[in-house]
Enzyme design. Structure first.
Site, PDB file in Angstrom:
ATOM      1  N   LYS A   1       2.672  11.089  -3.250  1.00 31.77           N
ATOM      2  CA  LYS A   1       1.620  10.418  -4.016  1.00 31.77           C
ATOM      3  C   LYS A   1       0.706  11.429  -4.717  1.00 31.77           C
ATOM      4  O   LYS A   1       0.150  11.157  -5.771  1.00 31.77           O
ATOM      5  CB  LYS A   1       0.807   9.541  -3.070  1.00 31.77           C
ATOM      6  CG  LYS A   1      -0.222   8.654  -3.741  1.00 31.77           C
ATOM      7  CD  LYS A   1      -0.813   7.725  -2.713  1.00 31.77           C
ATOM      8  CE  LYS A   1      -1.907   6.841  -3.269  1.00 31.77           C
ATOM      9  NZ  LYS A   1      -2.408   5.918  -2.235  1.00 31.77           N
TER      10      LYS A   1
ATOM     11  N   GLU B   1      -7.319   0.399  -4.501  1.00 36.33           N
ATOM     12  CA  GLU B   1      -7.335   0.288  -3.040  1.00 36.33           C
ATOM     13  C   GLU B   1      -8.662  -0.270  -2.499  1.00 36.33           C
ATOM     14  O   GLU B   1      -8.647  -1.163  -1.649  1.00 36.33           O
ATOM     15  CB  GLU B   1      -7.010   1.645  -2.409  1.00 36.33           C
ATOM     16  CG  GLU B   1      -5.541   2.011  -2.613  1.00 36.33           C
ATOM     17  CD  GLU B   1      -5.233   3.481  -2.385  1.00 36.33           C
ATOM     18  OE1 GLU B   1      -6.124   4.203  -1.902  1.00 36.33           O
ATOM     19  OE2 GLU B   1      -4.108   3.901  -2.694  1.00 36.33           O
TER      20      GLU B   1
ATOM     21  N   ASP C   1       0.882  -1.164   0.000  1.00 33.43           N
ATOM     22  CA  ASP C   1       0.000   0.000   0.000  1.00 33.43           C
ATOM     23  C   ASP C   1       0.923   1.218   0.000  1.00 33.43           C
ATOM     24  O   ASP C   1       1.557   1.528   1.006  1.00 33.43           O
ATOM     25  CB  ASP C   1      -0.882  -0.041   1.261  1.00 33.43           C
ATOM     26  CG  ASP C   1      -1.679   1.243   1.465  1.00 33.43           C
ATOM     27  OD1 ASP C   1      -1.656   2.119   0.577  1.00 33.43           O
ATOM     28  OD2 ASP C   1      -2.319   1.367   2.532  1.00 33.43           O
TER      29      ASP C   1
ATOM     30  N   ASP D   1     -13.020   5.410   3.000  1.00 34.93           N
ATOM     31  CA  ASP D   1     -11.595   5.510   3.327  1.00 34.93           C
ATOM     32  C   ASP D   1     -11.254   6.925   3.766  1.00 34.93           C
ATOM     33  O   ASP D   1     -11.151   7.843   2.946  1.00 34.93           O
ATOM     34  CB  ASP D   1     -10.783   5.097   2.083  1.00 34.93           C
ATOM     35  CG  ASP D   1      -9.269   5.135   2.331  1.00 34.93           C
ATOM     36  OD1 ASP D   1      -8.843   5.663   3.372  1.00 34.93           O
ATOM     37  OD2 ASP D   1      -8.533   4.631   1.471  1.00 34.93           O
TER      38      ASP D   1
END
Ligand code: AMP
Length: 627
Positions: free
Chosen positions: A93, A198, A30, A223
């Site tokens: 990211k 994800e 991840d 999330d």
């Protein structure tokens, strides 16, 4: 809409199917905005891999460059966020696969410098070195540093090299961002077998999507991390996760909860917060309070001589509007997916901030069902990635097939017919070869047109691409040996290669987006093929009859040319009449008429063909006599 297992990037075609070699460790990673982690399946269970201390599994996604250019990654890099922000890169990211133009709104929010030399090129980060010179790093290089740290961590644990991984990305990542992630993996020395969404990984972590019972289930993945919020609505159809909708807020997360607490304290205690140092400290204290209140009802601490406190109820008051914003995203995602709350079968909680009790309560109340929160919300994605990796390694034989081609893939053959080479529902990766030849004498080019779909005529299917195989040596029809190979890799990337064996001529095409088709379109194509089955059969036999008739016509005309010397004028005329009749029927759509005309022509010409053969043999014999 993209499928989870699918990556629309060009990539290496795995012809050797090495992904299936049983027993090999493939890790799940991840690669997060705030934290990253690596997990693997050990004794049948997915576990996150801890660092040297044997406890800490999260690796902060932070890369610090020392003045001499050496690098510190993870927890050790964290203190430099405040002491050397210009050389300490976090949230990389957010920059992956982005151009400066993409980032114009947010570029000033980072403590480091994002350079702007060219609006359209991918960004670089400028880091000052000890010699005063700038060094430039791409987000791919920086992400690779994090991946290397994770790779080293798992290698240290198992004591052998790890070269293959599954890496997760947000469902909304575009092709460029997915490719950048893949490149980062490669740079870190990892063969990225799969880029997985994800939310898909999160579902797998809860075992959802691993058995046939989950067919047709709809899942909401909520999330809430440190800085971002995402909600994804997924559906499992034929073992494939489809992303029906995503929504969220790229600047809403636990940090805002911390800020809400800071504001509350400021309002109630008038804290001294003039320096960066003070602001940094109070934020850390606020985060401590938030975490404590996930367990306790009250929190008390001392901040620079002032006693500060906070109850869970007070915190909840401040958190409620933030949570409300996440629920608005859920409403939008449901609307986009054209679903009602009641259509959701499972709700999965991901991200550290879902530990806040009010978040769980509100989400559960919103969807009117219990949420899945038994796994560590920081680890869910990596655990799911590890399960996906384990499936790829062939260690979970009994799980539902996750990768199949939803529609047949094939090429156009003479008469506009679809020749399916990889049938629908085939397991991927796969490799299929088939032999073809030319249909016309002296043909030097062959068009290879690739289609996807279930109908018999290519015109009713979806064209994916085409290429021309050139330089076929001129030969009579039917002599060249052309082999067409379809290689479909695990990411849904199709490579088609045509080779002419006598000459060795070769040509290929890579088709990236064969899944660039929505579930609805796909369903329609399938229904269409069923509804038109009879009609298709008729069309196919008509096309086949026409192709055969055209070959017969060619041979008949050739026969006349080659045998004019001895055929009587009447015979030539008669053949001509049959040929015209056949040609006329080929122009129409009556398959039976074509077959009848063909039979008539054959009946008339067969004795003549025998005579021609006899004459040729006799001529050959005479020739031999003479010699
Ligand atoms: P992530 O980006 O998923 O790692 O999420 C990190 C966020 O989760 C940060 O904002 C943390 O403060 C928050 N967090 C971690 N543990 C807790 C907890 N026990 N209660 C509330 N928030 C937490």
């Amino acid at each position: 809409m993209a499928k989870y297992s699918i990556d629309l990037q060009a990539g290496k075609v795995k012809e050797d199917e090495a992904v299936n070699s049983v027993g090999e460790i493939i890790v799940g990673i991840d690669l997060g905005t705030t934290n990253s982690l690596v997990a693997r399946v050990k004794d049948g269970r997915a576990v996150a891999v801890a660092g040297e201390d044997g406890k800490q599994v999260l690796v902060p996604s932070i890369v610090h460059f020392r003045p001499d250019g050496s690098v510190v990654v993870g927890e050790a890099a964290k203190p430099y966020l405040t002491t050397a922000p210009e050389r300490t890169i976090y949230s990389v990211k957010r920059l992956l696969g982005k151009s400066f133009g993409d980032l114009s709104d947010v570029k000033d929010q980072f403590g480091y410098r994002i350079i702007d030399e060219d609006e359209d090129r991918l960004v670089k980060i400028a880091v000052p070195g000890s010699d005063g010179r700038q060094r430039y790093y791409s987000p791919v290089e920086l992400s690779a540093r994090i991946l290397q740290a994770l790779k080293a961590r798992v290698e240290a644990e198992i004591g052998s090299p790890v070269s293959r991984a599954v890496i997760t990305v947000p469902a909304y990542f575009n092709d460029a961002q997915r490719q950048a992630t893949r490149d980062a993996g490669k740079l870190a020395g990892l063969d990225v077998l799969r880029i997985v969404n994800e939310p898909t990984a999160s579902s797998l972590a809860y075992g959802i999507g691993l058995t046939e019972e989950d067919e047709g289930r709809t899942i909401a993945v909520y999330d809430l991390g440190g800085g971002t919020f995402d909600v994804s609505i997924l559906r499992i159809e034929q073992g494939i996760f489809e992303v029906l909708a995503t929504n969220g807020d790229t600047f809403l997360g636990g940090d805002d909860f911390d800020q809400a607490i800071v504001s509350y304290w400021q309002e109630n205690y008038g804290l001294p917060l003039s320096t960066t140092q003070e602001r940094g400290e109070i934020r850390l204290l606020a985060e401590r309070a938030k975490k404590a209140l996930s367990q306790e009802q009250t929190f008390t601490a001392e901040f620079r001589g002032t006693s500060v406190s906070l109850t869970r109820a007070e915190a909840n008051d401040r958190f409620a509007p933030l949570i409300e914003r996440t629920l608005s995203s859920c409403v939008r995602a449901l609307a986009d997916a054209k679903l009602e709350k009641g259509d959701i079968d499972h709700v999965i909680m991901v991200g550290g901030s879902t530990r806040v009790p009010l978040v769980k309560e509100q989400v559960s109340a919103f969807f009117e069902k219990e949420v899945n929160d038994t796994l560590d919300p920081d680890q869910v994605v990596a655990l799911g990635a590890a399960i996906q990796a384990d499936v790829l390694a062939g260690n979970q034989q009994d799980v539902l097939l996750l990768d199949i081609t939803p529609l047949s893939l094939g090429i156009e053959t003479v008469g506009g017919l679809m020749d399916p080479i990889i049938p629908r529902n085939s397991k991927v990766p796969t490799k299929v070869g088939r032999k073809y030849t030319t249909s016309v004498d002296g043909q030097v080019r062959l068009k290879v047109a690739v289609y996807q779909g279930e109908r018999d005529m290519v015109a009713d299917n979806r064209k994916l691409g085409e290429f021309i195989l050139n330089d076929i040596p001129p030969m009579p029809a039917g002599i060249p040996q052309i082999e067409i190979h379809f290689y479909l890799d695990a990411d849904g990337i199709l490579r088609v290669k045509a080779t002419e064996h006598r000459s060795g001529t070769e040509q290929s095409v890579t088709i990236k987006s064969q899944y660039g088709i929505s579930e609805e379109e796909m369903a329609l194509m399938l229904i269409d093929s069923l509804n038109h089955a009879e009609e298709d059969m008729r069309a196919r036999s008509l096309a086949e009859a026409k192709t055969e008739a055209n070959n017969v016509l060619l041979s008949a005309r050739k026969f006349i040319r080659q045998n004019e010397s001895w055929l009587s004028g009447e015979q030539v005329q008669e053949i001509g009449r049959f040929v015209d009749a056949l040609a006329a029927s080929v122009a129409g759509d009556d398959k039976d008429a074509i077959n009848e005309r063909m039979a008539e022509l054959n009946t008339y010409t067969t004795p003549l063909a025998h005579e021609a053969l006899d004459r040729n043999v006799a001529a050959a014999m005479r020739g031999r006599d003479v010699n």
